[in-house]
Motif scaffolding. Sequence first.
Motif, PDB file in Angstrom:
ATOM      1  N   LEU A 135       0.656  -1.058  -0.401  1.00 52.34           N
ATOM      2  CA  LEU A 135       0.027  -0.179  -0.253  1.00 52.34           C
ATOM      3  C   LEU A 135       0.751   1.272   0.133  1.00 52.34           C
ATOM      4  O   LEU A 135       1.016   2.016  -0.894  1.00 52.34           O
ATOM      5  CB  LEU A 135      -0.602   0.301   1.368  1.00 52.34           C
ATOM      6  CG  LEU A 135      -2.172  -1.259   1.590  1.00 52.34           C
ATOM      7  CD1 LEU A 135      -2.498  -1.006   2.961  1.00 52.34           C
ATOM      8  CD2 LEU A 135      -2.728  -0.887   0.222  1.00 52.34           C
ATOM      9  N   LEU A 177      -4.788   4.310   2.952  1.00 49.34           N
ATOM     10  CA  LEU A 177      -5.419   3.192   3.206  1.00 49.34           C
ATOM     11  C   LEU A 177      -4.874   2.125   4.071  1.00 49.34           C
ATOM     12  O   LEU A 177      -3.913   1.969   4.174  1.00 49.34           O
ATOM     13  CB  LEU A 177      -5.681   1.769   2.130  1.00 49.34           C
ATOM     14  CG  LEU A 177      -6.483   2.702   0.696  1.00 49.34           C
ATOM     15  CD1 LEU A 177      -6.728   1.526  -0.112  1.00 49.34           C
ATOM     16  CD2 LEU A 177      -8.202   3.209   0.729  1.00 49.34           C
ATOM     17  N   ASP A 207      -9.601  -0.770   5.652  1.00 45.16           N
ATOM     18  CA  ASP A 207     -10.071  -0.616   4.690  1.00 45.16           C
ATOM     19  C   ASP A 207      -9.696  -1.652   3.508  1.00 45.16           C
ATOM     20  O   ASP A 207     -10.314  -1.465   2.506  1.00 45.16           O
ATOM     21  CB  ASP A 207      -9.264   0.870   4.098  1.00 45.16           C
ATOM     22  CG  ASP A 207     -10.033   1.516   5.263  1.00 45.16           C
ATOM     23  OD1 ASP A 207     -11.214   1.522   5.978  1.00 45.16           O
ATOM     24  OD2 ASP A 207      -9.083   3.021   5.419  1.00 45.16           O
ATOM     25  N   TYR A 208      -8.497  -2.102   3.674  1.00 47.10           N
ATOM     26  CA  TYR A 208      -7.647  -2.669   2.070  1.00 47.10           C
ATOM     27  C   TYR A 208      -8.683  -4.431   2.319  1.00 47.10           C
ATOM     28  O   TYR A 208      -8.860  -4.537   1.480  1.00 47.10           O
ATOM     29  CB  TYR A 208      -6.554  -3.456   1.892  1.00 47.10           C
ATOM     30  CG  TYR A 208      -6.015  -3.858   1.230  1.00 47.10           C
ATOM     31  CD1 TYR A 208      -6.658  -3.598  -0.262  1.00 47.10           C
ATOM     32  CD2 TYR A 208      -5.778  -5.303   1.707  1.00 47.10           C
ATOM     33  CE1 TYR A 208      -5.649  -4.514  -0.996  1.00 47.10           C
ATOM     34  CE2 TYR A 208      -5.483  -5.236   0.398  1.00 47.10           C
ATOM     35  CZ  TYR A 208      -5.038  -5.574  -0.704  1.00 47.10           C
ATOM     36  OH  TYR A 208      -5.207  -6.169  -1.784  1.00 47.10           O
ATOM     37  N   GLN A 239     -12.398  -4.123   1.009  1.00 48.42           N
ATOM     38  CA  GLN A 239     -12.253  -3.308  -0.537  1.00 48.42           C
ATOM     39  C   GLN A 239     -12.284  -4.705  -0.818  1.00 48.42           C
ATOM     40  O   GLN A 239     -13.142  -5.057  -1.687  1.00 48.42           O
ATOM     41  CB  GLN A 239     -11.295  -2.482  -0.544  1.00 48.42           C
ATOM     42  CG  GLN A 239     -10.939  -1.280  -0.502  1.00 48.42           C
ATOM     43  CD  GLN A 239     -10.558  -0.391  -1.499  1.00 48.42           C
ATOM     44  OE1 GLN A 239      -9.591  -0.684  -2.154  1.00 48.42           O
ATOM     45  NE2 GLN A 239     -10.453   0.607  -0.860  1.00 48.42           N
ATOM     46  N   GLU A 240     -11.032  -5.844  -0.146  1.00 47.34           N
ATOM     47  CA  GLU A 240     -11.342  -7.218  -0.705  1.00 47.34           C
ATOM     48  C   GLU A 240     -12.584  -8.050  -0.567  1.00 47.34           C
ATOM     49  O   GLU A 240     -13.156  -8.296  -1.592  1.00 47.34           O
ATOM     50  CB  GLU A 240      -9.577  -7.905   0.174  1.00 47.34           C
ATOM     51  CG  GLU A 240      -8.730  -7.662  -0.695  1.00 47.34           C
ATOM     52  CD  GLU A 240      -7.356  -8.435  -0.024  1.00 47.34           C
ATOM     53  OE1 GLU A 240      -6.463  -8.727  -0.308  1.00 47.34           O
ATOM     54  OE2 GLU A 240      -7.603  -8.695   1.317  1.00 47.34           O
ATOM     55  N   ARG A 296      -8.583  -8.025  -6.894  1.00 49.88           N
ATOM     56  CA  ARG A 296      -8.618  -6.659  -6.013  1.00 49.88           C
ATOM     57  C   ARG A 296      -6.799  -6.813  -5.833  1.00 49.88           C
ATOM     58  O   ARG A 296      -6.024  -5.606  -5.438  1.00 49.88           O
ATOM     59  CB  ARG A 296      -9.476  -6.481  -4.700  1.00 49.88           C
ATOM     60  CG  ARG A 296      -8.805  -5.501  -3.675  1.00 49.88           C
ATOM     61  CD  ARG A 296      -8.895  -4.029  -4.193  1.00 49.88           C
ATOM     62  NE  ARG A 296      -8.597  -2.675  -4.174  1.00 49.88           N
ATOM     63  CZ  ARG A 296      -7.080  -2.420  -3.415  1.00 49.88           C
ATOM     64  NH1 ARG A 296      -6.985  -2.202  -4.736  1.00 49.88           N
ATOM     65  NH2 ARG A 296      -7.657  -1.240  -3.633  1.00 49.88           N
ATOM     66  N   LEU A 306      -3.504  -4.073  -7.286  1.00 49.48           N
ATOM     67  CA  LEU A 306      -3.315  -3.475  -6.690  1.00 49.48           C
ATOM     68  C   LEU A 306      -1.618  -3.620  -6.956  1.00 49.48           C
ATOM     69  O   LEU A 306      -0.596  -2.493  -6.819  1.00 49.48           O
ATOM     70  CB  LEU A 306      -2.951  -4.061  -5.290  1.00 49.48           C
ATOM     71  CG  LEU A 306      -2.470  -3.118  -3.982  1.00 49.48           C
ATOM     72  CD1 LEU A 306      -1.968  -1.775  -3.917  1.00 49.48           C
ATOM     73  CD2 LEU A 306      -2.350  -3.965  -2.692  1.00 49.48           C
TER      74      LEU A 306
END
Length: 313
Positions: free
Chosen positions: A94, A101, A105-106, A109-110, A154, A158
Motif C-alpha cells: 500500500l 489506506l 480498509d484494504y 475492499q477485498e 483486488r 494493487l
Amino acid sequence: MNSYTAWAALCGLGLGAGLWLMIVRLPAWRPMAFADRVAPHIRVGVRSSRMLQDSWQQDSATPALWQLARPLLQQVKKIANLHSPSSTTVRKRLQAAGLRLSLVDYRSQELLCALTGLVVGSALMALLAFRQSVSLPLAVTVVLGCAVMGYFLRGWWLGEQVKRRARRILTQFPTVAEVLALTVGAGESTTGAVERISRICHGDIGAEFTHTLNDIHSGTSMVQAMSNMSDRVQIGAMTRFVDAIVVATERGTPLGQVLRDQAQDVRDASKRELMEIAGKREISMLVPIIFGVLPLTIVFAIFPGLALLEMSY
C-alpha cells in the motif's frame, strides 16, 4: 446443459487439479530453499541419516486421509499466501502504491470485491436459469468462482498500481538525482537540497520527498528519513541511491561526488532499461510483419503468375 455434463465438468476439473498437483510437486518444479541446502552442513548432534527416518511412523497418530491431503493443503496455503499476503506485506504494498489506506480498509475492499463477484455470478446464473435448465453443482461452482475471482482481482489491481507508480518514479528519478547532486555540489546542505526538490518537483516523487522533509522537520534524522523513503518506495535504483547517501553521511565522504556518481548510475540504468524495452518492442513488431505483411506480400507476388497460368489453359 444436463446433469451428466455438469458432473463430467466437475470430474474433469478434479482430474486437472490432481494432475497439476502432481506436476508442481515434482523435484524439478519445487527447487530446494537456501536454508534446506545449508542445513545438512551446519546441523550438529545428528547421528543417524534422515533418510532412515520414517515419516509415516512419526505421524502414526495422524489419520491417513489427512496425510494424503497434506500436499494439496500446503499448495492451497501457498497460493493463498501469494494472493493474500500477511499484514506487513500488505502495508508495504500500500505504501509502494502511494495509497493512504489502512489495512482494515484494504481488507474491506477485498471483501467488497468478493461480494460483487458473488452477486455478478448469481445474476448470470439466474439469467441462464430463465432460458434453460442449469444444474445445481454447476451454478454453485460458477458463483463461487466469480467470488474468488473478484477477491483476487483486488490484489491484482494493487500490484498494477505498484508497478505503474514505480514506473512513474523511475521516469522522474534520474532528473531528480541530477538536481540533488548539483544542489549539494553548489554548497547547500542535504536537508536544504531535499527541501528544494520537494518545492520544484511534482508528482509521485515530489510527494515522497515532501513526506521525507516532513519527517525531518518532525525530529527524525535525515538518514532515517531517507531510509524510510526507500522502504516506502521499494525501487532498486532509489534504494541504492539512498544507501549511498547514508554511507557517505555516516563516514564523512564528500557527498557531492557521491551524488554525481549515483546520478550517473541512475542515468545508465535508465538507458539500459530503455534498450531492453526497445529490444522487446522490436520482437513484438516482428509478429504482425511475419504473420500479416509477409504472407500478404507472398500472395501479391504469386497471384499474378497463377492467374496467367490459368489464362494459358
